[in-house]
Design a protein around this motif. Structure first.
Motif, PDB file in Angstrom:
ATOM      1  N   ALA A 141       0.866  -1.209   0.226  1.00 30.30           N
ATOM      2  CA  ALA A 141       0.071   0.070   0.027  1.00 30.30           C
ATOM      3  C   ALA A 141       0.652   1.373   0.153  1.00 30.30           C
ATOM      4  N   PHE A 142       0.234   2.448  -0.415  1.00 27.02           N
ATOM      5  CA  PHE A 142       1.024   3.629  -0.348  1.00 27.02           C
ATOM      6  C   PHE A 142       0.107   4.814   0.272  1.00 27.02           C
ATOM      7  N   ALA A 143       0.998   5.566   1.149  1.00 24.52           N
ATOM      8  CA  ALA A 143       0.169   6.685   1.831  1.00 24.52           C
ATOM      9  C   ALA A 143      -0.177   7.858   0.892  1.00 24.52           C
ATOM     10  N   ILE A 144      -1.295   8.178   1.076  1.00 26.82           N
ATOM     11  CA  ILE A 144      -1.696   9.496   0.410  1.00 26.82           C
ATOM     12  C   ILE A 144      -2.160  10.717   1.561  1.00 26.82           C
ATOM     13  N   ASP A 145      -1.954  11.935   1.001  1.00 33.15           N
ATOM     14  CA  ASP A 145      -1.989  13.091   1.665  1.00 33.15           C
ATOM     15  C   ASP A 145      -3.553  13.658   2.130  1.00 33.15           C
ATOM     16  N   GLU A 146      -4.246  12.670   2.796  1.00 36.04           N
ATOM     17  CA  GLU A 146      -5.495  12.707   3.241  1.00 36.04           C
ATOM     18  C   GLU A 146      -5.513  12.206   4.772  1.00 36.04           C
ATOM     19  N   TYR A 147      -5.904  12.849   5.562  1.00 39.28           N
ATOM     20  CA  TYR A 147      -5.714  12.359   7.090  1.00 39.28           C
ATOM     21  C   TYR A 147      -7.166  12.026   7.735  1.00 39.28           C
ATOM     22  N   THR A 148      -6.529  11.333   8.829  1.00 40.30           N
ATOM     23  CA  THR A 148      -7.498  11.032  10.008  1.00 40.30           C
ATOM     24  C   THR A 148      -6.890  11.625  11.219  1.00 40.30           C
ATOM     25  N   THR A 149      -7.445  12.385  12.297  1.00 37.81           N
ATOM     26  CA  THR A 149      -6.666  12.859  13.224  1.00 37.81           C
ATOM     27  C   THR A 149      -7.446  12.600  14.493  1.00 37.81           C
ATOM     28  N   ALA A 150      -6.820  11.957  15.465  1.00 33.13           N
ATOM     29  CA  ALA A 150      -7.165  11.713  16.827  1.00 33.13           C
ATOM     30  C   ALA A 150      -6.702  12.358  18.038  1.00 33.13           C
ATOM     31  N   THR A 151      -7.747  12.993  18.617  1.00 37.85           N
ATOM     32  CA  THR A 151      -7.440  13.653  19.835  1.00 37.85           C
ATOM     33  C   THR A 151      -7.804  12.601  20.978  1.00 37.85           C
ATOM     34  N   VAL A 152      -6.835  12.498  22.138  1.00 38.52           N
ATOM     35  CA  VAL A 152      -6.852  11.637  23.196  1.00 38.52           C
ATOM     36  C   VAL A 152      -6.835  12.350  24.372  1.00 38.52           C
ATOM     37  N   LEU A 211       8.416  -5.982   4.581  1.00 38.72           N
ATOM     38  CA  LEU A 211       9.288  -6.518   3.740  1.00 38.72           C
ATOM     39  C   LEU A 211       9.931  -5.727   2.703  1.00 38.72           C
ATOM     40  N   ALA A 212       9.473  -4.397   2.489  1.00 43.03           N
ATOM     41  CA  ALA A 212      10.202  -3.416   1.752  1.00 43.03           C
ATOM     42  C   ALA A 212       9.493  -2.057   1.893  1.00 43.03           C
ATOM     43  N   ARG A 213      10.075  -0.757   1.877  1.00 44.43           N
ATOM     44  CA  ARG A 213       9.433   0.536   1.780  1.00 44.43           C
ATOM     45  C   ARG A 213      10.339   1.420   1.010  1.00 44.43           C
ATOM     46  N   GLU A 214       9.697   2.051   0.421  1.00 41.88           N
ATOM     47  CA  GLU A 214      10.251   2.972  -0.471  1.00 41.88           C
ATOM     48  C   GLU A 214       9.360   4.607  -0.542  1.00 41.88           C
ATOM     49  N   GLU A 215      10.191   5.515  -0.592  1.00 41.88           N
ATOM     50  CA  GLU A 215       9.697   6.809  -0.672  1.00 41.88           C
ATOM     51  C   GLU A 215       9.153   7.210  -2.070  1.00 41.88           C
ATOM     52  N   ILE A 216       8.023   7.543  -2.475  1.00 41.57           N
ATOM     53  CA  ILE A 216       7.753   7.695  -3.965  1.00 41.57           C
ATOM     54  C   ILE A 216       6.847   9.146  -3.923  1.00 41.57           C
ATOM     55  N   ASP A 217       7.133   9.467  -5.205  1.00 39.73           N
ATOM     56  CA  ASP A 217       6.431  10.989  -5.330  1.00 39.73           C
ATOM     57  C   ASP A 217       5.514  10.900  -6.497  1.00 39.73           C
ATOM     58  N   TRP A 218       4.266  10.607  -6.333  1.00 44.13           N
ATOM     59  CA  TRP A 218       3.290  10.547  -7.355  1.00 44.13           C
ATOM     60  C   TRP A 218       2.165  11.830  -6.984  1.00 44.13           C
ATOM     61  N   ASP A 219       1.533  12.035  -8.229  1.00 39.24           N
ATOM     62  CA  ASP A 219       0.128  12.598  -7.930  1.00 39.24           C
ATOM     63  C   ASP A 219      -0.915  11.349  -7.906  1.00 39.24           C
ATOM     64  N   VAL A 220      -1.699  11.565  -7.278  1.00 30.03           N
ATOM     65  CA  VAL A 220      -3.096  10.379  -7.013  1.00 30.03           C
ATOM     66  C   VAL A 220      -4.366  11.077  -7.241  1.00 30.03           C
ATOM     67  N   LEU A 221      -4.863  10.345  -8.007  1.00 33.88           N
ATOM     68  CA  LEU A 221      -6.602  10.612  -8.328  1.00 33.88           C
ATOM     69  C   LEU A 221      -7.442   9.404  -7.510  1.00 33.88           C
ATOM     70  N   VAL A 222      -8.378   9.940  -7.089  1.00 34.36           N
ATOM     71  CA  VAL A 222      -9.157   9.154  -6.183  1.00 34.36           C
ATOM     72  C   VAL A 222     -10.639   9.229  -6.551  1.00 34.36           C
ATOM     73  N   TRP A 223     -11.226   8.095  -7.046  1.00 36.40           N
ATOM     74  CA  TRP A 223     -12.878   8.213  -7.024  1.00 36.40           C
ATOM     75  C   TRP A 223     -13.451   7.188  -6.064  1.00 36.40           C
ATOM     76  N   THR A 224     -14.394   7.876  -5.262  1.00 39.18           N
ATOM     77  CA  THR A 224     -14.988   7.076  -4.327  1.00 39.18           C
ATOM     78  C   THR A 224     -16.664   7.025  -4.653  1.00 39.18           C
ATOM     79  N   PRO A 225     -17.077   5.793  -5.031  1.00 42.03           N
ATOM     80  CA  PRO A 225     -18.503   5.933  -5.296  1.00 42.03           C
ATOM     81  C   PRO A 225     -19.462   6.111  -3.936  1.00 42.03           C
ATOM     82  N   THR A 253       1.056  11.493  -3.287  1.00 43.78           N
ATOM     83  CA  THR A 253       1.569  10.558  -2.035  1.00 43.78           C
ATOM     84  C   THR A 253       2.040  11.430  -0.802  1.00 43.78           C
ATOM     85  N   GLN A 254       2.208  10.659   0.243  1.00 47.78           N
ATOM     86  CA  GLN A 254       2.760  11.283   1.468  1.00 47.78           C
ATOM     87  C   GLN A 254       3.782  10.393   1.908  1.00 47.78           C
ATOM     88  N   THR A 255       4.893  10.994   2.451  1.00 44.89           N
ATOM     89  CA  THR A 255       6.134  10.252   2.877  1.00 44.89           C
ATOM     90  C   THR A 255       6.494  10.297   4.303  1.00 44.89           C
TER      91      THR A 255
END
Length: 292
Positions: free
Chosen positions: A24-35, A168-182, A284-286
């Motif tokens: 999987a790859f991280a994208i620049d949208e967030y969930t924030t938790a306050t405890v 098993l592996a990790r790499e920093e990548i720099d992509w633009d990302v398009l998301v479609w959510t039905p 993407t988010q690194t």
């Protein structure tokens, strides 16, 4: 004692349902938790902003696990915590295939450690593993989703063995990302695992591509195979392949993600905008999960 953390959502390179291996790859949208933790009240209560009937067991269990490990009197200099509250807010639609549960767990674990001033007591990989343990415990995941959790916690793209919670592996990548959510939702715990296991040969091919760093082709093979296995139409993948090399069903759906150059993704967005639901462009988010 209060702590706050934000965890990114993620898209899928390889769904782990077929073989136990995922990416999987991280994208620049967030969930924030306050405890907020207490030495006086008993138990943990959770809340998801704007979703009054949301299942809060996962985030509550994450707080409980961190308290058990780091909030008791056995930890020198830390008050004996007996309870608290956790509230999450998210830019990520729930049950959309964009790893909202993993992001919520990661943000909650780190926010709880932040409230205890104990973020240095766990490695980031172990923070992700704790959230995975909580997810398994409350039954919101089939595989444990260490692929999703590690991408969200560490940033970049990760390849994992979900049976052993091993990176098993990790790499920093720099992509633009398009998301479609039905508009519909799809819960990971409801996925037809046996049907997904029938495409294990394709999943092993995707794994090989991902471990070779060929993430975009891996995504596309994954997208076609798992769309078929999970009964999603493949048209969104075919529409995108006119413009980009990397496109996939994300998780168990219903969202799709495409990666590539911005101009190419804008052309894909024109096609996906013809479908019901929402599309948005991000990156993407690194950095991974972080305190706020």
């Amino acid at each position: 004692m209060e702590g706050k953390a934000a965890a990114p959502a993620a898209g899928t390179v390889l769904n782990a349902l077929a073989t136990g291996r995922g990416a999987a790859f991280a994208i620049d949208e967030y969930t924030t938790a306050t405890v907020e933790l207490s030495t006086e009240t008993e138990g943990v209560t959770g809340e998801v902003a704007d979703v009054p009937d949301a299942d809060t067991r996962l985030i509550e269990r994450c707080v409980e696990y961190v308290i058990d490990a780091h909030g008791g009197p056995q930890n020198v200099g830390v008050p004996a915590v007996s309870g608290g509250t956790v509230r999450t807010e998210s830019e990520v639609p729930m049950a959309s295939g964009l790893k909202s549960s993993s992001a919520a767990a990661n943000a909650t674990v780190m926010a709880t450690l932040d409230a205890l001033d104990a973020t240095e007591r766990m490695s980031r990989e172990d923070m992700a593993r704790l959230g995975v343990m909580a997810a398994r415990d409350v039954g919101v995941t089939v595989t444990g989703a260490f692929d999703d959790a590690s991408a969200s916690m560490l940033g970049g793209v990760t390849v994992t063995d979900n049976e052993d919670d091993a990176l098993l592996a990790r790499e920093e990548i720099d992509w633009d990302v398009l998301v479609w959510t039905p508009p519909e939702q799809s819960f990971s715990a409801d996925a037809d695992v046996e049907r997904c296991r029938q495409i294990a040969p394709m999943a092993r091919l995707v794994e090989d591509l991902a471990l070779d760093g060929d993430y975009q082709r891996a995504m596309t093979v994954n997208g076609l195979a798992f769309s078929a296995a999970l009964d999603f139409e493949t048209d969104p993948v075919l529409d995108a392949l006119q413009h980009v090399e990397g496109v996939s069903l994300s998780g168990t759906g219903p969202s799709f993600t495409a990666v590539g150059e911005r101009a190419a993704l804008e052309a894909v967005q024109d096609a996906w905008d013809e479908r019901p639901g929402e599309t948005w462009l991000t990156t993407t988010q690194t950095e991974g999960t972080h305190t706020v």
